[in-house]
Structures are given as C-alpha cells and as structure tokens.
Design an enzyme around this catalytic site. Sequence first.
Site, PDB file in Angstrom:
ATOM      1  NE  ARG A 111      -4.354   0.350   1.908  1.00  0.00           N
ATOM      2  CZ  ARG A 111      -5.224   0.346   2.605  1.00  0.00           C
ATOM      3  NH1 ARG A 111      -5.318   1.032   3.762  1.00  0.00           N
ATOM      4  NH2 ARG A 111      -5.960  -0.500   1.592  1.00  0.00           N
ATOM      5  CG  HIS A 143      -8.597  -0.084  -2.873  1.00  0.00           C
ATOM      6  ND1 HIS A 143      -7.430  -0.953  -2.266  1.00  0.00           N
ATOM      7  CD2 HIS A 143      -9.110  -0.240  -1.422  1.00  0.00           C
ATOM      8  CE1 HIS A 143      -8.073  -2.100  -1.375  1.00  0.00           C
ATOM      9  NE2 HIS A 143      -8.687  -1.109  -0.920  1.00  0.00           N
ATOM     10  CD  GLN A 146     -13.224  -2.710  -0.778  1.00  0.00           C
ATOM     11  OE1 GLN A 146     -12.323  -2.176  -0.146  1.00  0.00           O
ATOM     12  NE2 GLN A 146     -14.652  -3.067  -1.007  1.00  0.00           N
ATOM     13  CG  ASP A 236     -13.870   6.219  -0.613  1.00  0.00           C
ATOM     14  OD1 ASP A 236     -13.778   5.655   0.383  1.00  0.00           O
ATOM     15  OD2 ASP A 236     -12.755   5.615  -1.004  1.00  0.00           O
ATOM     16  CB  CYS A 275     -14.269   0.650   0.411  1.00  0.00           C
ATOM     17  SG  CYS A 275     -13.956   2.415   0.453  1.00  0.00           S
ATOM     18  NE  ARG A 303     -10.487  -5.811   0.370  1.00  0.00           N
ATOM     19  CZ  ARG A 303      -9.739  -4.554   0.566  1.00  0.00           C
ATOM     20  NH1 ARG A 303     -10.381  -3.383   1.100  1.00  0.00           N
ATOM     21  NH2 ARG A 303      -8.384  -4.811   0.616  1.00  0.00           N
TER      22      ARG A 303
END
Length: 328
Positions: A111, A143, A146, A236, A275, A303
């Site tokens: 990340r 992402h 996700q 989001d 998310c 996930r």
Amino acid sequence: MTGHSAGWAASDVRTRHVLDIDGLGSAGLAAVLALAEMGPQELPRVLEGQGVALLFEKASNRTRNSSEMAAVALGGHPVYIQGDEVGIDIREPAGDVARTLACYHSVLCARVIDHETLVRMAAALDGAEVAVPVINLLSDRAHPCQALADLLTLRQVFGPTGLGDRTVAYVGDTNNVWRSLAVAASMVGMATRVASPPGYGPSAADVELVRSFGGDLTVTDDPVEAADGANAVYTDVWTSMGQEEEAEARLAAFAGYSVDESLLAAAEDAVVLHCLPAHRGEEISASVVDGPRSVVWMQAANRMHAMRGLLAWVMGVAPLAGEEDRPR
Ligand code: CP
Ligand code: NVA
C-alpha cells in the site's frame, strides 16, 4: 491437493503483477473471481512455507487483516511491514526495497502513497528477472483488491445470472476506489454512472480508460441523475488518505453528495456499497450505511476471499478448465 493446476516456472508465464484491475485482463479477472468463490479447502496450499510481504505506507484495517489471513489460508507466512521501517526512497530506493523483500518472500504486496512506487518495484524485479509478483494494496490511483471484493459482493447480491444488465452508480470523489470499481464493473459488462461536484469528476483519460472496456459510463454532477433506477449505489470518503489538508474544502465542495435516504428514493431497489472506513453524516448517512440496503459488511468479508483468490492466481493456480466461464 485438488486438480487445480499450481506452480509455474518464471520462464513459462509473465510475472503476474497486479497494479490495477485491468492488469488482470478479462480472462485473469474471471479466473481470480472463480478462485475467490472457492472454499479455502478447495485450493492448493500454493504458498506453503513461503513468505508474503505486506508493506504499508498508509493505515489499514481491512486490507492488512484480510491479506494476512488469505496468505495463511494458502499455507503462507505473511509479514507486516510499516513504510517507516524500510523507508522507501528515504533509506533506500523503491527498487532495492523490492529486491530485498523478494529475497525472502514469494509475493510482494504494498500500500503506497504514490502509484509510481509500485511501478518501479515491479520494474526492478522484472529487470532483475526475479519472478515475484507485486500486488497493489491501494495507491493514490487504484485499489484493485477492493474492486475484486466489490464484484464478488455484486455477484452474491444479483445471483448467478451475471451482472451484464445491472448498473452501479458511484456518488462522490473519483478517487482510487472509483477508478478500480468503474474499470472492474465495465470489464464484467455492467453500466456505470458517476456523480461528482465540478472539479472532482473523472479526467478525460479516466473516462477513456473506462470506456475502453466497452463500459457504458455516464458522467454527471447530479447525484439523483446517477442514482435514478440504479441497481447499486456506491460511495467512498470525500477526503482520502494523504489529502487531509484539503478536508475543509472538500467538505464544502461535496455538500449535497451524501448517500442518504433522500438520494436513495431515486434508486428504490438499490443495494448500497462502501469500501469503508465510512464517515457517517458525510458521504453516507448512518441510517443508510447501517440500514437494510447496506451490503458493506459483505464487502468487508469478501476482501479476504478476493485476496485468497488473487494470491492463488498470482502464484499460478488456475481454476479447473471452464470453471471461470461458468455463470456465477
Ligand atoms: N477498504 C479498505 O481498503 O480498508 P482499509 O483501508 O482499512 O484497509
Ligand atoms: N479512497 C480511500 C480508500 C480507503 C480504503 C483512501 O484512499 O483513503
């Protein structure tokens, strides 16, 4: 061990880096989803005795924990590393960080603050002919992990007949999560809509990217137009990690773009996705995120399943012949 093929030589297959969802290609996406929908017992322990590096330059709850447990389910040993510990481009260059971690790990998941860091890590490994795949666990641009969980969730909600005639409307900031979602949804034939305030909508390049997958994308600044008759409404945070200095301006700019009961009146049958983490009272109301139409906890649980499928795929596991083509 099942009949699923596992194990591959570096010379046979291009290293399966996953920097964004489109990098999977359509066949890869179908294969990952098929693997993700299999129970852990059905998959070969393709990471047995091998390390999986989980490097985080930003905070995480879902991504870190789902990735650790997915690696364990495949027999692997996940190692969580904070960005400060290795100091990407501070203590040593990103390429050297990647090559070092590749001495001990079979997969490098990261990340990062800057998407380009992932690109440089993958390039350094490829340049050294080190067949360790790099997986994006969130960057400023994308992402993909996700988006995989989001597709799994939509498939569970809408049943095995496929998503081709469904529409997902995204209301809010056209950020990393939106970009990967819009591409992923387009890759499986969903129509997408996006509503953002002026100045926060998609770039021309992003619109072109989504449409390059045949995606029927509607861009508007009207949340009601986006939500009208949609099957799923997604949002989001308005201020992503790293944008904290813009928070006040964003709060003002996004006023009126909250996914709340009144917006959902335009999408009577829609499920609601986020998310997480959610900011109740900002991009989503408490009554919606905690209400009956919310599938956010399915997303969170997915996930781990998505990551298990993705790790298996980057390690060369293929679904049984034809399995990825079955309607799901
Ligand atoms: N959705 C998501 O990526 O959550 P985390 O930031 O907690 O990992
Ligand atoms: N867009 C958010 C997603 C967090 C999971 C961020 O980048 O902070």
